[in-house]
Design an enzyme around this catalytic site. Structure first.
Site, PDB file in Angstrom:
ATOM      1  N   HIS A  55       0.842  -1.204   0.000  1.00 49.57           N
ATOM      2  CA  HIS A  55       0.000   0.000   0.000  1.00 49.57           C
ATOM      3  C   HIS A  55       0.871   1.247   0.000  1.00 49.57           C
ATOM      4  O   HIS A  55       2.082   1.168   0.172  1.00 49.57           O
ATOM      5  CB  HIS A  55      -1.000  -0.014   1.157  1.00 49.57           C
ATOM      6  CG  HIS A  55      -0.408   0.112   2.532  1.00 49.57           C
ATOM      7  ND1 HIS A  55       0.418  -0.860   3.071  1.00 49.57           N
ATOM      8  CD2 HIS A  55      -0.508   1.081   3.472  1.00 49.57           C
ATOM      9  CE1 HIS A  55       0.767  -0.497   4.291  1.00 49.57           C
ATOM     10  NE2 HIS A  55       0.230   0.684   4.558  1.00 49.57           N
ATOM     11  N   HIS A  57       1.477   3.923   1.823  1.00 49.86           N
ATOM     12  CA  HIS A  57       2.062   4.685   2.930  1.00 49.86           C
ATOM     13  C   HIS A  57       3.589   4.736   2.829  1.00 49.86           C
ATOM     14  O   HIS A  57       4.239   3.753   2.455  1.00 49.86           O
ATOM     15  CB  HIS A  57       1.635   4.087   4.276  1.00 49.86           C
ATOM     16  CG  HIS A  57       0.211   4.419   4.627  1.00 49.86           C
ATOM     17  ND1 HIS A  57      -0.530   3.676   5.519  1.00 49.86           N
ATOM     18  CD2 HIS A  57      -0.598   5.418   4.197  1.00 49.86           C
ATOM     19  CE1 HIS A  57      -1.743   4.199   5.622  1.00 49.86           C
ATOM     20  NE2 HIS A  57      -1.803   5.254   4.828  1.00 49.86           N
ATOM     21  N   ASP A  59       5.987   4.615   4.885  1.00 48.01           N
ATOM     22  CA  ASP A  59       6.822   3.644   5.615  1.00 48.01           C
ATOM     23  C   ASP A  59       6.846   2.280   4.909  1.00 48.01           C
ATOM     24  O   ASP A  59       7.536   1.363   5.357  1.00 48.01           O
ATOM     25  CB  ASP A  59       6.372   3.510   7.079  1.00 48.01           C
ATOM     26  CG  ASP A  59       4.939   3.036   7.238  1.00 48.01           C
ATOM     27  OD1 ASP A  59       4.050   3.540   6.520  1.00 48.01           O
ATOM     28  OD2 ASP A  59       4.695   2.146   8.082  1.00 48.01           O
ATOM     29  N   HIS A  60       6.118   2.137   3.798  1.00 45.44           N
ATOM     30  CA  HIS A  60       6.141   0.894   3.021  1.00 45.44           C
ATOM     31  C   HIS A  60       6.764   1.069   1.633  1.00 45.44           C
ATOM     32  O   HIS A  60       7.228   0.095   1.043  1.00 45.44           O
ATOM     33  CB  HIS A  60       4.723   0.322   2.905  1.00 45.44           C
ATOM     34  CG  HIS A  60       4.160  -0.028   4.249  1.00 45.44           C
ATOM     35  ND1 HIS A  60       4.105  -1.325   4.717  1.00 45.44           N
ATOM     36  CD2 HIS A  60       3.704   0.760   5.252  1.00 45.44           C
ATOM     37  CE1 HIS A  60       3.615  -1.299   5.954  1.00 45.44           C
ATOM     38  NE2 HIS A  60       3.362  -0.053   6.301  1.00 45.44           N
ATOM     39  N   HIS A 114      -7.521  -0.551   5.630  1.00 45.63           N
ATOM     40  CA  HIS A 114      -6.462   0.342   6.129  1.00 45.63           C
ATOM     41  C   HIS A 114      -6.263   1.473   5.119  1.00 45.63           C
ATOM     42  O   HIS A 114      -6.258   2.646   5.472  1.00 45.63           O
ATOM     43  CB  HIS A 114      -5.182  -0.474   6.320  1.00 45.63           C
ATOM     44  CG  HIS A 114      -3.993   0.327   6.749  1.00 45.63           C
ATOM     45  ND1 HIS A 114      -3.914   0.940   7.979  1.00 45.63           N
ATOM     46  CD2 HIS A 114      -2.821   0.604   6.127  1.00 45.63           C
ATOM     47  CE1 HIS A 114      -2.741   1.568   8.078  1.00 45.63           C
ATOM     48  NE2 HIS A 114      -2.063   1.380   6.959  1.00 45.63           N
ATOM     49  N   ASP A 133      -0.277  -3.809   6.241  1.00 47.67           N
ATOM     50  CA  ASP A 133      -0.928  -3.258   7.437  1.00 47.67           C
ATOM     51  C   ASP A 133      -2.396  -3.658   7.491  1.00 47.67           C
ATOM     52  O   ASP A 133      -3.216  -2.959   8.102  1.00 47.67           O
ATOM     53  CB  ASP A 133      -0.813  -1.723   7.458  1.00 47.67           C
ATOM     54  CG  ASP A 133       0.609  -1.258   7.727  1.00 47.67           C
ATOM     55  OD1 ASP A 133       1.497  -2.099   7.937  1.00 47.67           O
ATOM     56  OD2 ASP A 133       0.822  -0.019   7.716  1.00 47.67           O
ATOM     57  N   HIS A 171       4.472  -4.583  10.574  1.00 50.75           N
ATOM     58  CA  HIS A 171       4.978  -3.896  11.774  1.00 50.75           C
ATOM     59  C   HIS A 171       5.146  -4.850  12.948  1.00 50.75           C
ATOM     60  O   HIS A 171       4.419  -5.841  13.058  1.00 50.75           O
ATOM     61  CB  HIS A 171       4.001  -2.794  12.224  1.00 50.75           C
ATOM     62  CG  HIS A 171       3.945  -1.617  11.311  1.00 50.75           C
ATOM     63  ND1 HIS A 171       4.753  -0.514  11.463  1.00 50.75           N
ATOM     64  CD2 HIS A 171       3.185  -1.368  10.224  1.00 50.75           C
ATOM     65  CE1 HIS A 171       4.483   0.371  10.506  1.00 50.75           C
ATOM     66  NE2 HIS A 171       3.531  -0.127   9.731  1.00 50.75           N
TER      67      HIS A 171
HETATM   68 FE    FE Z   1       2.722   0.884   8.018  1.00 52.48          FE
HETATM   69 ZN    ZN Z   2       0.117   1.750   6.480  1.00 52.93          ZN
END
Ligand code: FE
Ligand code: ZN
Length: 255
Positions: A55, A57, A59-60, A114, A133, A171
Site C-alpha cells: 500500500h 504509505h 513507511d512501506h 487500512h 498493514d 509492523h
Molecule cells: Fe505501516
Molecule cells: Zn500503512
C-alpha cells in the site's frame, strides 16, 4: 522453497527479502527504507529484481525508488488502485492477479480497509502471506480509508487461507496488540499463553513476526468478530460480525 529474510526498518516496520533458490530471483516486500534492505540483500549475495508494495504509505514505499535505481532491471509491483500515489510502478496488480518470482508465484488479494488500494501477496506453494498493514500479529490496521465492513470482509478472506500459512505483516506491534486483546478477553487461556510468549520475545528483542494463521484465527480478536462468545463478552450478543468488528476496532483506537 522460498527463503525469507526479515529486515527491520524505520523503527517498527518490517520489510522482507524473498529469494527463490532455483532461479535466484529475489524480491523486496515493502521496503520503507532502501539502505538496510540493500545491505541485507548484499550480505546474502542476493540481487533484488522485484519490489512488491502492499500500500501507498511512506513507511512501506520509501525505499522503492532507491532500490530500483540501485538494482539493474528491477521492477516495482504495486496495487493498480494506488497508481496515482505510488511513484515508478512497472506492474500494476489487482485482485486475483499472480506475480511470478522465479519458479514460484504470489496471488494478489485486494484487501481494502487500512487504505483503499491495499493488497496482500500470498505465496501459496510457500505458505507465506505478506499482509502489510491489513492483518497484524494479534491485530489489524487502522481504518484510514475504509469502513469496518470492508476491513472485516478483507480479513475474512485472509482468514480463509490454509492454517499453516505464515503471516508476515508490516509492523512489530504485537506486544501492544496483546495487551489490547487481553483487555477484551482476560480469561482466554490461548491468548494468555501467546501474550506470555510475546512478552518474553519482546524483552529478548526477538521478532514476534511471522505467526501461523492458525494462531491468529485462535487468538487475534479482529479475526473473531463472528465468534458469539466474543460478541457476548462485548455486550453485543446476536449482533452481526460487522458490528462486532467495528466495536473491537473502535475500542482499539482509544486503547
Ligand atoms: Fe505501516
Ligand atoms: Zn500503512
Amino acid at each position: 522453497m522460498l527463503e525469507i529474510k526479515q529486515v527491520r526498518v524505520l523503527g517498527d516496520n518490517y520489510a522482507y527479502l524473498l529469494h527463490e533458490p532455483q532461479t535466484g530471483a529475489t524480491a523486496a516486500v515493502d521496503p520503507g527504507d532502501a539502505e538496510p534492505v540493500l545491505a541485507a540483500a548484499e550480505a546474502m549475495g542476493w540481487r533484488i529484481g522485484t519490489v512488491l508494495i502492499t500500500h501507498h504509505h511512506a513507511d512501506h514505499i520509501g525505499g522503492a525508488a532507491a532500490i530500483k535505481a540501485a538494482c539493474d532491471g528491477c521492477r516495482v509491483v504495486a496495487p493498480a488502485a494506488d497508481l496515482h500515489r505510488i511513484p515508478d510502478v512497472d506492474v500494476a496488480v489487482a485482485d486475483g492477479d499472480t506475480v511470478d518470482l522465479g519458479e514460484t508465484h504470489a496471488v494478489v488479494f485486494e484487501v481494502p480497509g487500512h487504505t483503499a488500494g491495499h493488497v496482500a501477496y500470498w505465496f501459496m506453494a510457500d505458505d507465506a502471506l505478506f499482509s502489510g498493514d491489513t492483518l497484524f500479529a494479534l491485530g489489524c490496521g487502522r481504518l484510514f480509508e475504509g469502513t469496518a465492513e470492508q476491513m472485516w470482509r478483507s480479513l475474512s478472506r485472509l482468514r480463509a487461507l490454509p492454517d499453516e500459512t505464515m503471516v508476515y505483516c508490516g509492523h512489530e506491534y504485537t506486544a501492544q496488540n496483546a495487551r489490547f486483546a487481553l483487555s477484551l478477553t482476560p480469561d482466554d487461556d490461548a491468548l494468555k499463553a501467546r501474550a506470555d510468549e510475546v512478552a518474553a520475545a519482546t524483552v529478548a528483542k526477538r521478532p514476534t513476526v511471522p505467526s501461523p494463521l492458525a494462531l491468529e484465527k485462535a487468538t487475534n480478536p479482529f479475526l473473531r468478530a463472528d465468534d458469539p462468545e466474543l460478541a457476548a463478552r462485548l455486550g453485543l450478543a446476536g449482533a452481526d460480525p460487522e458490528t462486532v468488528f467495528a466495536e473491537i476496532r473502535r475500542r482499539k483506537d482509544v486503547f
